[in-house]
Design a protein around this motif. Structure first.
Motif, PDB file in Angstrom:
ATOM      1  N   ALA A  33      12.059   6.816  25.673  1.00  0.00           N
ATOM      2  CA  ALA A  33      11.329   6.206  26.312  1.00  0.00           C
ATOM      3  C   ALA A  33      10.687   6.591  27.753  1.00  0.00           C
ATOM      4  CB  ALA A  33      11.981   4.778  26.677  1.00  0.00           C
ATOM      5  N   ASN A  34       9.843   6.414  28.048  1.00  0.00           N
ATOM      6  CA  ASN A  34       9.296   6.963  29.566  1.00  0.00           C
ATOM      7  C   ASN A  34      10.208   7.107  30.505  1.00  0.00           C
ATOM      8  OD1 ASN A  34       6.809   7.446  28.140  1.00  0.00           O
ATOM      9  ND2 ASN A  34       5.782   5.520  29.145  1.00  0.00           N
ATOM     10  N   ASN A  35      11.273   5.935  30.796  1.00  0.00           N
ATOM     11  CA  ASN A  35      11.914   6.093  31.734  1.00  0.00           C
ATOM     12  C   ASN A  35      13.570   6.591  31.403  1.00  0.00           C
ATOM     13  OD1 ASN A  35      12.922   4.233  30.048  1.00  0.00           O
ATOM     14  ND2 ASN A  35      13.349   2.432  31.516  1.00  0.00           N
ATOM     15  N   ALA A  36      13.406   7.430  30.545  1.00  0.00           N
ATOM     16  CA  ALA A  36      14.537   8.130  29.964  1.00  0.00           C
ATOM     17  C   ALA A  36      15.163   9.253  30.950  1.00  0.00           C
ATOM     18  CB  ALA A  36      14.516   8.523  28.596  1.00  0.00           C
ATOM     19  N   GLN A  37      16.431   9.200  31.370  1.00  0.00           N
ATOM     20  CA  GLN A  37      16.768  10.191  32.253  1.00  0.00           C
ATOM     21  C   GLN A  37      17.076  11.533  31.491  1.00  0.00           C
ATOM     22  OE1 GLN A  37      20.049   8.518  34.200  1.00  0.00           O
ATOM     23  NE2 GLN A  37      18.765   6.857  35.137  1.00  0.00           N
ATOM     24  N   ILE A  38      17.041  11.561  30.331  1.00  0.00           N
ATOM     25  CA  ILE A  38      17.216  12.996  29.538  1.00  0.00           C
ATOM     26  C   ILE A  38      16.009  13.370  28.662  1.00  0.00           C
ATOM     27  CG2 ILE A  38      19.643  12.745  29.471  1.00  0.00           C
ATOM     28  CD1 ILE A  38      19.748  12.088  26.582  1.00  0.00           C
ATOM     29  N   THR A  39      15.967  14.503  28.319  1.00  0.00           N
ATOM     30  CA  THR A  39      14.875  14.960  27.263  1.00  0.00           C
ATOM     31  C   THR A  39      15.478  15.420  26.033  1.00  0.00           C
ATOM     32  OG1 THR A  39      15.186  17.123  27.989  1.00  0.00           O
ATOM     33  CG2 THR A  39      13.695  16.006  29.216  1.00  0.00           C
ATOM     34  N   SER A  40      14.627  15.348  25.145  1.00  0.00           N
ATOM     35  CA  SER A  40      14.983  15.811  23.579  1.00  0.00           C
ATOM     36  C   SER A  40      15.680  17.076  23.661  1.00  0.00           C
ATOM     37  CB  SER A  40      13.988  15.760  22.684  1.00  0.00           C
ATOM     38  OG  SER A  40      12.973  16.639  23.124  1.00  0.00           O
ATOM     39  N   VAL A  46      22.944  19.964  23.873  1.00  0.00           N
ATOM     40  CA  VAL A  46      24.278  19.411  23.512  1.00  0.00           C
ATOM     41  C   VAL A  46      24.977  19.608  22.186  1.00  0.00           C
ATOM     42  CG1 VAL A  46      25.959  17.424  23.746  1.00  0.00           C
ATOM     43  CG2 VAL A  46      24.512  18.111  25.617  1.00  0.00           C
ATOM     44  N   LEU A  47      23.918  19.212  21.313  1.00  0.00           N
ATOM     45  CA  LEU A  47      24.244  19.145  19.860  1.00  0.00           C
ATOM     46  C   LEU A  47      24.547  20.564  19.330  1.00  0.00           C
ATOM     47  CD1 LEU A  47      24.584  17.458  17.319  1.00  0.00           C
ATOM     48  CD2 LEU A  47      22.046  17.831  16.944  1.00  0.00           C
ATOM     49  N   VAL A  48      23.568  21.602  19.803  1.00  0.00           N
ATOM     50  CA  VAL A  48      23.675  22.800  19.003  1.00  0.00           C
ATOM     51  C   VAL A  48      25.046  23.673  19.878  1.00  0.00           C
ATOM     52  CG1 VAL A  48      22.632  25.333  19.219  1.00  0.00           C
ATOM     53  CG2 VAL A  48      21.325  23.218  18.580  1.00  0.00           C
ATOM     54  N   GLY A  49      25.098  23.113  21.028  1.00  0.00           N
ATOM     55  CA  GLY A  49      26.153  23.662  21.907  1.00  0.00           C
ATOM     56  C   GLY A  49      27.501  23.167  21.183  1.00  0.00           C
ATOM     57  N   ALA A  50      27.805  21.938  20.711  1.00  0.00           N
ATOM     58  CA  ALA A  50      28.841  21.415  20.225  1.00  0.00           C
ATOM     59  C   ALA A  50      29.171  22.236  18.877  1.00  0.00           C
ATOM     60  CB  ALA A  50      28.818  20.024  20.012  1.00  0.00           C
ATOM     61  N   CYS A  61      30.708  17.498  26.342  1.00  0.00           N
ATOM     62  CA  CYS A  61      30.145  16.740  27.519  1.00  0.00           C
ATOM     63  C   CYS A  61      31.146  16.726  28.628  1.00  0.00           C
ATOM     64  CB  CYS A  61      29.722  15.588  27.259  1.00  0.00           C
ATOM     65  SG  CYS A  61      28.040  15.565  26.308  1.00  0.00           S
ATOM     66  N   ALA A  62      32.622  16.398  28.197  1.00  0.00           N
ATOM     67  CA  ALA A  62      33.611  15.993  28.966  1.00  0.00           C
ATOM     68  C   ALA A  62      33.802  17.584  29.845  1.00  0.00           C
ATOM     69  CB  ALA A  62      34.804  15.766  28.152  1.00  0.00           C
ATOM     70  N   SER A  63      33.864  18.805  28.988  1.00  0.00           N
ATOM     71  CA  SER A  63      34.346  19.973  29.723  1.00  0.00           C
ATOM     72  C   SER A  63      33.110  20.929  30.167  1.00  0.00           C
ATOM     73  CB  SER A  63      34.941  20.873  28.382  1.00  0.00           C
ATOM     74  OG  SER A  63      34.029  21.314  27.390  1.00  0.00           O
ATOM     75  N   SER A  64      31.692  20.536  30.067  1.00  0.00           N
ATOM     76  CA  SER A  64      30.526  21.046  30.776  1.00  0.00           C
ATOM     77  C   SER A  64      30.167  20.444  31.840  1.00  0.00           C
ATOM     78  CB  SER A  64      29.620  21.427  29.653  1.00  0.00           C
ATOM     79  OG  SER A  64      30.256  21.960  28.643  1.00  0.00           O
ATOM     80  N   GLN A  65      29.783  21.234  32.674  1.00  0.00           N
ATOM     81  CA  GLN A  65      29.041  20.504  34.105  1.00  0.00           C
ATOM     82  C   GLN A  65      27.569  20.572  33.638  1.00  0.00           C
ATOM     83  OE1 GLN A  65      29.728  23.337  37.328  1.00  0.00           O
ATOM     84  NE2 GLN A  65      31.852  22.668  37.565  1.00  0.00           N
ATOM     85  N   ASN A  66      26.808  19.678  34.302  1.00  0.00           N
ATOM     86  CA  ASN A  66      25.327  19.449  34.242  1.00  0.00           C
ATOM     87  C   ASN A  66      24.829  18.915  32.700  1.00  0.00           C
ATOM     88  OD1 ASN A  66      25.207  20.355  36.986  1.00  0.00           O
ATOM     89  ND2 ASN A  66      24.978  22.457  36.292  1.00  0.00           N
ATOM     90  N   THR A  67      25.916  18.455  32.063  1.00  0.00           N
ATOM     91  CA  THR A  67      25.303  17.841  30.798  1.00  0.00           C
ATOM     92  C   THR A  67      25.487  16.380  30.612  1.00  0.00           C
ATOM     93  OG1 THR A  67      27.634  17.593  30.028  1.00  0.00           O
ATOM     94  CG2 THR A  67      26.425  19.492  29.239  1.00  0.00           C
ATOM     95  N   PRO A  68      24.415  15.866  30.163  1.00  0.00           N
ATOM     96  CA  PRO A  68      24.360  14.267  30.075  1.00  0.00           C
ATOM     97  C   PRO A  68      25.624  13.546  29.797  1.00  0.00           C
ATOM     98  CG  PRO A  68      22.600  15.036  28.889  1.00  0.00           C
ATOM     99  CD  PRO A  68      23.434  16.238  29.193  1.00  0.00           C
ATOM    100  N   ALA A  69      25.870  12.416  29.755  1.00  0.00           N
ATOM    101  CA  ALA A  69      26.843  11.579  29.481  1.00  0.00           C
ATOM    102  C   ALA A  69      27.046  11.634  27.881  1.00  0.00           C
ATOM    103  CB  ALA A  69      26.943  10.325  29.870  1.00  0.00           C
ATOM    104  N   ALA A  70      28.343  11.852  27.430  1.00  0.00           N
ATOM    105  CA  ALA A  70      28.371  11.780  26.066  1.00  0.00           C
ATOM    106  C   ALA A  70      27.780  10.532  25.209  1.00  0.00           C
ATOM    107  CB  ALA A  70      29.890  12.123  25.492  1.00  0.00           C
TER     108      ALA A  70
END
Length: 143
Positions: A33-40, A46-50, A61-70
């Protein structure tokens, strides 16, 4: 004075992360959505990092800084695409672009070690079978 970094012939973690995130975003675009607070890109990072860490999205997400909420990441992962399709696309992209990822060809060799198995003949499923050696044809095989 130039700040351009010279290539050192090695693949670095951030280069691989950027490559995978960009390719996934090209091949499996997410419409947010246009008002989404995150980007694809945030979701794919996060997915590739996990995946790379062998952990869950929640743990990363819990152990990293500057990541969106899980919960935000998981919501978009559940509602925007099918995990099986994403896995197929990611594997295809890695195979297709493997030459670009690797700086040069590498030789790989493996030693095959056979440890004789002298146990019950009915329990040989999953064992390696070969010509008779040391009184048995069943072996535990290690490479």
């Amino acid at each position: 004075m130039s700040t351009t970094q010279q290539a050192d012939g090695e693949i670095h973690e951030d280069q691989l992360l950027n490559f995978l995130v960009n390719r996934l975003d090209e091949e499996v675009p997410l419409s947010l959505a246009n008002n989404a607070q995150i980007t694809s890109e945030d979701i794919y990072e996060v997915l590739v990092g996990a995946c790379a860490d062998g952990t869950s999205v929640s743990t990363l997400c819990a152990s990293s800084q500057n990541t969106p909420a899980a919960n935000t990441i998981l919501y978009h992962l559940r509602t925007k695409f099918e995990p099986d399709r994403l896995e197929r696309v990611a594997n295809t992209l890695l195979r297709k672009n493997l030459d670009e990822l690797l700086p040069e060809q590498v030789e790989v060799c493996a030693d095959l070690h056979l440890r004789p198995y002298y146990g019950d003949e009915d329990d040989t499923d999953g064992l390696y079978h070969s010509v008779a050696k040391r009184g048995t044809t069943a072996f535990h095989a290690y490479a």
